[in-house]
Design an enzyme around this catalytic site. Structure first.
Site, PDB file in Angstrom:
ATOM      1  N   ILE A 108       0.850  -1.185   0.000  1.00 47.35           N
ATOM      2  CA  ILE A 108       0.000   0.000   0.000  1.00 47.35           C
ATOM      3  C   ILE A 108       0.887   1.237   0.000  1.00 47.35           C
ATOM      4  CG2 ILE A 108      -1.751   1.288   1.277  1.00 47.35           C
ATOM      5  CD1 ILE A 108      -2.779  -1.445   2.300  1.00 47.35           C
ATOM      6  N   HIS A 109       0.565   2.152  -0.890  1.00 46.48           N
ATOM      7  CA  HIS A 109       1.308   3.405  -1.004  1.00 46.48           C
ATOM      8  C   HIS A 109       0.578   4.503  -0.240  1.00 46.48           C
ATOM      9  CE1 HIS A 109       3.631   1.859  -4.506  1.00 46.48           C
ATOM     10  NE2 HIS A 109       2.506   1.195  -4.749  1.00 46.48           N
ATOM     11  N   VAL A 110       1.320   5.277   0.527  1.00 46.04           N
ATOM     12  CA  VAL A 110       0.819   6.518   1.120  1.00 46.04           C
ATOM     13  C   VAL A 110       1.685   7.616   0.503  1.00 46.04           C
ATOM     14  CG1 VAL A 110       0.558   7.893   3.211  1.00 46.04           C
ATOM     15  CG2 VAL A 110       0.053   5.426   3.266  1.00 46.04           C
TER      16      VAL A 110
END
Length: 116
Positions: A108-110
């Site tokens: 998951i990218h933030v």
């Protein structure tokens, strides 16, 4: 000191490189279930990637056996997204699936800020 990560050509960077050698990364968070670090090839000005340490292929392959890992993963995503929003004024959270998923390991990218 964070080392430069060499160009990777496999299909699971996280199992092959990141999880076995977090010392080569700019780690933001690490516990027994989750690793979060600044992306090695960031697309945005602020770009952190969060992965479960146990191999899970993607969001669409999560099973009930993964529940405790996913719960922890989302707790870490929430904390990093909140901190990113607090410090930069905005944050986006995303995951890729299928052909969009370069590394076949749930991640998951933030991110925030302009594209690099």
């Amino acid at each position: 000191m964070v080392q430069s990560v060499p160009q990777y050509r496999g299909d699971d960077f996280y199992c092959d490189v990141a999880i076995p050698d977090p010392g080569s990364l700019d780690v933001v968070h690490e516990d027994e279930l989750v690793l979060a670090f600044h992306h090695t090839r960031p697309f945005w000005t602020n770009h952190i990637v969060i992965v479960p340490k146990r191999h899970i292929a993607s969001l669409t392959t999560v099973s009930s056996a993964d529940e405790h890992v996913i719960r922890r993963l989302l707790e870490v995503v929430q904390a990093i997204a909140a901190e990113t929003e607090r410090t930069t004024g905005a944050a986006a959270v995303l995951t890729n699936l299928g052909e969009y998923q370069d590394s076949k390991h749930l991640h998951i990218h933030v991110h925030s800020g302009p594209r690099r």
